[in-house]
Design a protein around this motif. Structure first.
Motif, short mmCIF file in Angstrom:
data_model
loop_
_atom_site.label_atom_id
_atom_site.label_comp_id
_atom_site.label_asym_id
_atom_site.label_seq_id
_atom_site.Cartn_x
_atom_site.Cartn_y
_atom_site.Cartn_z
N ALA A 16 -34.84 -12.78 28.90
CA ALA A 16 -33.25 -12.82 28.60
C ALA A 16 -33.17 -12.81 26.89
N VAL A 17 -32.44 -11.93 26.70
CA VAL A 17 -32.11 -11.89 25.16
C VAL A 17 -30.92 -12.46 24.85
N THR A 18 -30.78 -13.55 24.22
CA THR A 18 -29.72 -14.42 24.20
C THR A 18 -29.05 -14.41 22.81
N LYS A 19 -29.44 -13.52 21.93
CA LYS A 19 -28.65 -13.51 20.61
C LYS A 19 -27.23 -13.37 21.11
N ASN A 20 -26.37 -14.16 20.22
CA ASN A 20 -24.87 -14.28 20.22
C ASN A 20 -24.44 -14.82 21.73
N GLU B 138 -34.76 -14.40 21.20
CA GLU B 138 -33.75 -14.46 20.12
C GLU B 138 -34.42 -13.59 18.91
N ASN B 139 -33.31 -13.09 18.13
CA ASN B 139 -33.84 -12.26 16.86
C ASN B 139 -33.65 -12.62 15.78
N ARG B 140 -32.76 -14.01 15.69
CA ARG B 140 -32.59 -14.64 14.08
C ARG B 140 -33.15 -16.06 14.41
N LEU C 47 -39.48 -14.49 19.94
CA LEU C 47 -38.89 -14.22 18.72
C LEU C 47 -38.94 -12.62 18.70
N ILE C 48 -37.85 -11.85 18.65
CA ILE C 48 -38.07 -10.56 18.79
C ILE C 48 -37.31 -9.63 17.63
N GLY C 49 -37.00 -10.39 16.63
CA GLY C 49 -36.51 -9.59 15.53
C GLY C 49 -37.31 -10.00 14.31
N LEU D 105 -48.53 -5.35 22.44
CA LEU D 105 -47.68 -4.47 21.37
C LEU D 105 -46.20 -4.45 21.90
N MET D 106 -45.30 -4.49 21.17
CA MET D 106 -43.82 -4.35 21.26
C MET D 106 -43.31 -3.00 20.44
N THR D 107 -42.38 -2.24 20.96
CA THR D 107 -41.66 -1.35 20.45
C THR D 107 -40.30 -1.14 20.91
N ILE D 108 -39.53 -0.66 20.02
CA ILE D 108 -37.93 -0.33 20.21
C ILE D 108 -37.70 1.14 20.22
N ALA D 109 -37.41 1.72 21.40
CA ALA D 109 -37.03 3.18 21.41
C ALA D 109 -35.93 3.45 20.60
N GLY E 263 -38.54 -1.83 26.34
CA GLY E 263 -37.36 -1.62 27.32
C GLY E 263 -36.28 -2.47 27.16
N MET E 264 -35.11 -2.14 27.06
CA MET E 264 -33.85 -2.92 26.87
C MET E 264 -32.91 -2.41 27.96
N SER E 265 -31.67 -3.13 27.86
CA SER E 265 -30.75 -2.89 29.00
C SER E 265 -30.38 -1.21 29.38
N GLY E 266 -30.56 -0.43 28.20
CA GLY E 266 -30.16 0.85 28.45
C GLY E 266 -31.34 1.63 28.74
N ILE F 269 -39.63 -6.74 29.67
CA ILE F 269 -38.56 -5.97 29.19
C ILE F 269 -37.85 -7.11 28.72
N ARG F 270 -36.89 -6.50 27.75
CA ARG F 270 -35.89 -7.36 26.77
C ARG F 270 -34.63 -7.14 27.22
N ILE F 271 -33.96 -7.94 27.93
CA ILE F 271 -32.65 -7.68 28.48
C ILE F 271 -31.62 -8.47 27.84
N GLY F 272 -30.50 -8.01 27.26
CA GLY F 272 -29.30 -8.77 26.73
C GLY F 272 -28.14 -8.55 27.71
N THR F 273 -27.53 -7.24 27.32
CA THR F 273 -26.32 -6.98 27.72
C THR F 273 -26.24 -6.82 29.38
N ALA F 274 -27.21 -6.42 30.01
CA ALA F 274 -27.11 -6.28 31.28
C ALA F 274 -27.07 -7.52 32.19
N GLU G 76 -21.62 -7.12 27.25
CA GLU G 76 -21.49 -6.72 25.86
C GLU G 76 -21.23 -7.80 24.84
N ARG G 77 -22.05 -7.77 23.79
CA ARG G 77 -22.20 -8.94 22.88
C ARG G 77 -20.95 -8.68 21.93
N LYS G 78 -20.15 -9.81 21.31
CA LYS G 78 -19.22 -9.58 20.60
C LYS G 78 -19.64 -9.52 19.28
C1 LIG Z 1 -30.92 -6.96 21.05
C2 LIG Z 1 -32.11 -6.86 21.48
C3 LIG Z 1 -32.55 -6.40 22.94
C4 LIG Z 1 -31.72 -6.35 24.07
O1 LIG Z 1 -30.91 -5.47 23.95
P1 LIG Z 1 -29.73 -5.10 25.04
O2 LIG Z 1 -29.31 -3.81 24.96
O3 LIG Z 1 -28.56 -5.94 25.10
O4 LIG Z 1 -30.43 -5.46 26.24
C5 LIG Z 1 -34.10 -6.09 22.86
N1 LIG Z 1 -34.87 -6.16 22.08
C6 LIG Z 1 -34.69 -6.35 20.84
C7 LIG Z 1 -35.50 -6.35 19.70
C8 LIG Z 1 -33.34 -6.78 20.22
O5 LIG Z 1 -32.86 -7.01 19.16
#
Ligand SMILES: *Cc1c(COP(=O)(O)O)cnc(C)c1O
Length: 229
Positions: free
Chosen positions: A32-36, A55-57, A77-79, A159-163, A202-205, A218-223, A227-229
């Motif tokens: 559960a991605v809890t940033k913001n 968290e990414n910060r 830590l994902i950031g 491994l971790m990756t962001i598409a 994998g993220m929300s989208g 999978i790293r899920i925030g928005t879903a 939406e983050r402010k």
């Molecule tokens: C913010 C973030 C996510 C989550 O993104 P959502 O689209 O809100 O699910 C996942 N991974 C990383 C590295 C992020 O910074």
């Protein structure tokens, strides 16, 4: 917006795609991605049994770490992590997912040694050139592993990756496939500080595409939180 409903919806979608590809949904770890996101909402997610938080910060993580009862949760830590902030996270973060340089791996190892702990990490893999400037290039993975082979206080868990952002989710699949192929290769590497287990993508989208390509984290925030402010 109700967090419990969001989580149920998410779990259903994960179930569906797992059924489709023939993997057990219990094998997919949800972070559960809890940033913001404020403490109250985080507690709601925790009470729905999501106990891995991302968290990414560093500063935001530290604030929440001091507030939440940490025996209930595991922090990821994902950031991007700067070497001068390593001292704040080693031993507190269960999995540093964004290790993207040998210098950073060395610094984490040094701090972990000081504390007498083994720090679990993932290597962030760069699978595209659009989305992020961070990550180890696919062609440099072997060299990276060689250079960190003697670091005894880190344990490489995967491994971790962001598409990149795409218009249609399935367009992300080739990037995830690159990471999956590397993940499979890593499983065959024998190195004392490696214990390959997680492929975080994998993220929300795009988590459905990621699971189809073999993600198990999978790293899920928005879903979950909206939406983050
Ligand atoms: C913010 C973030 C996510 C989550 O993104 P959502 O689209 O809100 O699910 C996942 N991974 C990383 C590295 C992020 O910074």
């Amino acid at each position: 917006m109700n967090i419990k409903d969001n989580i149920l919806k998410l779990l259903n979608k994960v179930d569906d795609v797992c059924n489709e590809v023939g993997v057990k949904s219990e094998s997919i770890k949800i972070i559960a991605v809890t940033k913001n996101v404020g403490i109250e909402k985080i507690m709601q997610a925790v009470s729905c049994n999501l106990r891995d938080l991302g968290e990414n910060r560093v500063q935001e993580f530290l604030n929440k770490y001091q507030t939440l009862d940490n025996k209930d949760v595991k922090w990821h830590l994902i950031g991007h992590l700067q070497t001068n902030k390593v001292k704040y996270v080693v031993g507190r973060i269960c999995l540093i997912q964004s290790v993207d340089s040998i210098k950073l791996a060395n610094e984490i190892n040094k701090k972990a040694k000081e504390l007498g702990v083994i720090q679990d990490i993932l290597i962030e893999l760069k699978t595209s050139y659009e989305e992020t400037k961070f990550g180890v290039d696919v062609n440099h993975i072997d060299e990276f592993l060689n250079q960190v082979a003697d670091l005894k206080n880190i344990r490489i868990k995967g491994l971790m990756t962001i598409a990149p952002k795409v218009n249609f989710e399935d367009e992300a699949r080739p990037y995830f496939e690159i990471a999956y192929n590397q993940f499979e290769k890593l499983k065959n590497v024998r190195q004392d500080n490696m214990e390959i287990q997680y492929l975080s993508m994998g993220m929300s989208g795009d988590f459905k595409a990621a699971i189809k390509e073999g993600s198990n984290m999978i790293r899920i925030g928005t879903a979950i939180f909206g939406e983050r402010k």
